[in-house]
Motif scaffolding. Sequence first.
Motif, PDB file in Angstrom:
ATOM      1  N   THR A 305       0.828  -1.207   0.000  1.00 43.42           N
ATOM      2  CA  THR A 305       0.000   0.000   0.000  1.00 43.42           C
ATOM      3  C   THR A 305       0.863   1.257   0.000  1.00 43.42           C
ATOM      4  O   THR A 305       0.601   2.217  -0.738  1.00 43.42           O
ATOM      5  N   ILE A 306       1.905   1.273   0.820  1.00 44.84           N
ATOM      6  CA  ILE A 306       2.830   2.407   0.849  1.00 44.84           C
ATOM      7  C   ILE A 306       3.456   2.604  -0.530  1.00 44.84           C
ATOM      8  O   ILE A 306       3.568   3.740  -1.026  1.00 44.84           O
ATOM      9  N   ALA A 307       3.860   1.520  -1.163  1.00 48.20           N
ATOM     10  CA  ALA A 307       4.467   1.617  -2.491  1.00 48.20           C
ATOM     11  C   ALA A 307       3.497   2.224  -3.498  1.00 48.20           C
ATOM     12  O   ALA A 307       3.893   3.030  -4.356  1.00 48.20           O
ATOM     13  N   TRP A 308       2.217   1.865  -3.389  1.00 48.34           N
ATOM     14  CA  TRP A 308       1.226   2.411  -4.317  1.00 48.34           C
ATOM     15  C   TRP A 308       1.096   3.923  -4.137  1.00 48.34           C
ATOM     16  O   TRP A 308       1.074   4.670  -5.124  1.00 48.34           O
ATOM     17  N   TYR A 309       1.023   4.395  -2.893  1.00 48.32           N
ATOM     18  CA  TYR A 309       0.908   5.841  -2.664  1.00 48.32           C
ATOM     19  C   TYR A 309       2.186   6.575  -3.071  1.00 48.32           C
ATOM     20  O   TYR A 309       2.131   7.696  -3.587  1.00 48.32           O
ATOM     21  N   ARG A 310       3.325   5.943  -2.884  1.00 53.78           N
ATOM     22  CA  ARG A 310       4.580   6.561  -3.321  1.00 53.78           C
ATOM     23  C   ARG A 310       4.593   6.718  -4.844  1.00 53.78           C
ATOM     24  O   ARG A 310       5.062   7.731  -5.379  1.00 53.78           O
ATOM     25  N   ASP A 311       4.059   5.717  -5.544  1.00 51.93           N
ATOM     26  CA  ASP A 311       4.097   5.727  -7.003  1.00 51.93           C
ATOM     27  C   ASP A 311       2.951   6.504  -7.634  1.00 51.93           C
ATOM     28  O   ASP A 311       2.951   6.700  -8.864  1.00 51.93           O
ATOM     29  N   ASN A 312       1.978   6.922  -6.849  1.00 47.68           N
ATOM     30  CA  ASN A 312       0.771   7.548  -7.406  1.00 47.68           C
ATOM     31  C   ASN A 312       0.459   8.881  -6.727  1.00 47.68           C
ATOM     32  O   ASN A 312      -0.699   9.169  -6.389  1.00 47.68           O
ATOM     33  N   GLU A 313       1.480   9.712  -6.577  1.00 41.98           N
ATOM     34  CA  GLU A 313       1.291  11.022  -5.947  1.00 41.98           C
ATOM     35  C   GLU A 313       0.283  11.871  -6.717  1.00 41.98           C
ATOM     36  O   GLU A 313      -0.490  12.622  -6.112  1.00 41.98           O
ATOM     37  N   SER A 314       0.247  11.734  -8.035  1.00 41.45           N
ATOM     38  CA  SER A 314      -0.688  12.527  -8.835  1.00 41.45           C
ATOM     39  C   SER A 314      -2.139  12.183  -8.522  1.00 41.45           C
ATOM     40  O   SER A 314      -3.035  12.993  -8.760  1.00 41.45           O
ATOM     41  N   TRP A 315      -2.383  10.978  -7.988  1.00 40.62           N
ATOM     42  CA  TRP A 315      -3.743  10.577  -7.623  1.00 40.62           C
ATOM     43  C   TRP A 315      -4.170  11.233  -6.314  1.00 40.62           C
ATOM     44  O   TRP A 315      -5.289  11.728  -6.197  1.00 40.62           O
ATOM     45  N   TRP A 316      -3.287  11.255  -5.293  1.00 40.51           N
ATOM     46  CA  TRP A 316      -3.698  11.735  -3.975  1.00 40.51           C
ATOM     47  C   TRP A 316      -3.349  13.186  -3.686  1.00 40.51           C
ATOM     48  O   TRP A 316      -3.980  13.824  -2.837  1.00 40.51           O
ATOM     49  N   LYS A 317      -2.375  13.745  -4.382  1.00 41.69           N
ATOM     50  CA  LYS A 317      -1.903  15.090  -4.068  1.00 41.69           C
ATOM     51  C   LYS A 317      -3.003  16.155  -4.170  1.00 41.69           C
ATOM     52  O   LYS A 317      -3.087  17.038  -3.296  1.00 41.69           O
ATOM     53  N   PRO A 318      -3.895  16.124  -5.180  1.00 36.45           N
ATOM     54  CA  PRO A 318      -4.932  17.158  -5.271  1.00 36.45           C
ATOM     55  C   PRO A 318      -5.894  17.188  -4.083  1.00 36.45           C
ATOM     56  O   PRO A 318      -6.516  18.222  -3.816  1.00 36.45           O
ATOM     57  N   GLN A 319      -6.022  16.074  -3.360  1.00 38.60           N
ATOM     58  CA  GLN A 319      -6.939  16.009  -2.222  1.00 38.60           C
ATOM     59  C   GLN A 319      -6.292  16.464  -0.915  1.00 38.60           C
ATOM     60  O   GLN A 319      -6.997  16.779   0.051  1.00 38.60           O
ATOM     61  N   LYS A 320      -4.976  16.496  -0.879  1.00 45.51           N
ATOM     62  CA  LYS A 320      -4.271  16.513   0.398  1.00 45.51           C
ATOM     63  C   LYS A 320      -4.407  17.829   1.161  1.00 45.51           C
ATOM     64  O   LYS A 320      -4.718  17.827   2.364  1.00 45.51           O
ATOM     65  N   ALA A 321      -4.172  18.957   0.521  1.00 47.71           N
ATOM     66  CA  ALA A 321      -4.147  20.236   1.230  1.00 47.71           C
ATOM     67  C   ALA A 321      -5.500  20.544   1.866  1.00 47.71           C
ATOM     68  O   ALA A 321      -5.570  20.948   3.039  1.00 47.71           O
ATOM     69  N   ALA A 322      -6.571  20.348   1.119  1.00 43.05           N
ATOM     70  CA  ALA A 322      -7.903  20.647   1.654  1.00 43.05           C
ATOM     71  C   ALA A 322      -8.255  19.719   2.807  1.00 43.05           C
ATOM     72  O   ALA A 322      -8.875  20.132   3.790  1.00 43.05           O
ATOM     73  N   THR A 323      -7.849  18.460   2.701  1.00 44.19           N
ATOM     74  CA  THR A 323      -8.121  17.502   3.765  1.00 44.19           C
ATOM     75  C   THR A 323      -7.416  17.896   5.054  1.00 44.19           C
ATOM     76  O   THR A 323      -8.009  17.898   6.141  1.00 44.19           O
ATOM     77  N   GLU A 324      -6.142  18.243   4.957  1.00 48.17           N
ATOM     78  CA  GLU A 324      -5.388  18.616   6.148  1.00 48.17           C
ATOM     79  C   GLU A 324      -5.878  19.925   6.745  1.00 48.17           C
ATOM     80  O   GLU A 324      -5.883  20.102   7.970  1.00 48.17           O
ATOM     81  N   ALA A 325      -6.328  20.854   5.905  1.00 47.36           N
ATOM     82  CA  ALA A 325      -6.879  22.112   6.419  1.00 47.36           C
ATOM     83  C   ALA A 325      -8.127  21.861   7.250  1.00 47.36           C
ATOM     84  O   ALA A 325      -8.342  22.485   8.305  1.00 47.36           O
TER      85      ALA A 325
END
Length: 332
Positions: A305-325
């Motif tokens: 699972t970690i490897a998938w997120y490392r390899d697919n930053e373009s999938w999760w990056k757009p969601q990240k800032a708003a989620t953490e805010a």
Amino acid sequence: MSRLLVTGGAGFIGSNFVHYVLNNTDHSVTVLDKMTYAGNRASLDGLPADRFELVVGDIQDATLVDELFGRHDAVVHYAAESHNDNSLHDPRPFLDTNIIGTYTLLEAARKHGTRFHHISTDEVYGDLELDDPERFTEQTPYNPSSPYSSTKAGSDLLVRAWVRSFGVKATISNCSNNYGPYQHVEKFIPRQITNVLGGERPKLYGTGENVRDWIHANDHSSAVLTILDKGVIGETYLIGADGEKNNKDVVELILTQLGQSADAYDHVNDRPGHDLRYAIDSSKLRTELGWTPAFSDFEAGLADTIAWYRDNESWWKPQKAATEAKYQEQGQ
């Protein structure tokens, strides 16, 4: 059951199921998804066009649901509002989707005689004490703790009533916590992974003693296919892979696997009404239907699972800032 309709198939567990079905069977799949923040078209990239269709729509839309049920052999109902923190902030969408949406689908299944499988959660049973030797079984009384789990409990009861009152050909499965690819970064494991990958410290609710029974999404998918194929109409099956871990251990394992110090995380405010422990007894599914999980090693599954997120930053990056805010506003 060659033509499957999958509700919520652009979400985390639903999209994993769609990939699993198309990779391991000859079935065709239609996804019905409202494409809320939790749905992601990119989770369905690369699927075979001759066996896959995406329909953007709401499971509360009776006209659309009726049309789709009329041309499919079976329906797997994943669509749900599912994030506990969101249900504490605004319960209404959980009532609309989880109760009214499920009702709408059941009425269509009743009309068309469609095979129906309802995806639920172990959270309908409430929680167990940390030192309790027992696990949830199909006979455990419902005792939901949050607006999310209470609406899922309500949807389960609707399915049972439509089976008994109207003869709907339905089964139910209650699964433990899933992990794997395509999970939104608001959820526990991907939030911690993406924090570390982004140079931030993971966040741990309270003391981190809360225990979850983790199962890889592929194992959930194989179990659902087994129930569709062999399950007894009207029965409930619990899906679990004997993966009990407390949140502290999971955070520390993520840090260790990413080459960080195991204590490099921050404690944050605990979730209101945070359930202590979930634990699934899946022996009925294993003994009666012959299912076994493939991912019996949580550490290996987490590494994948970690490897998938490392390899697919373009999938999760757009969601990240708003989620953490949003989490920061809540002190979490």
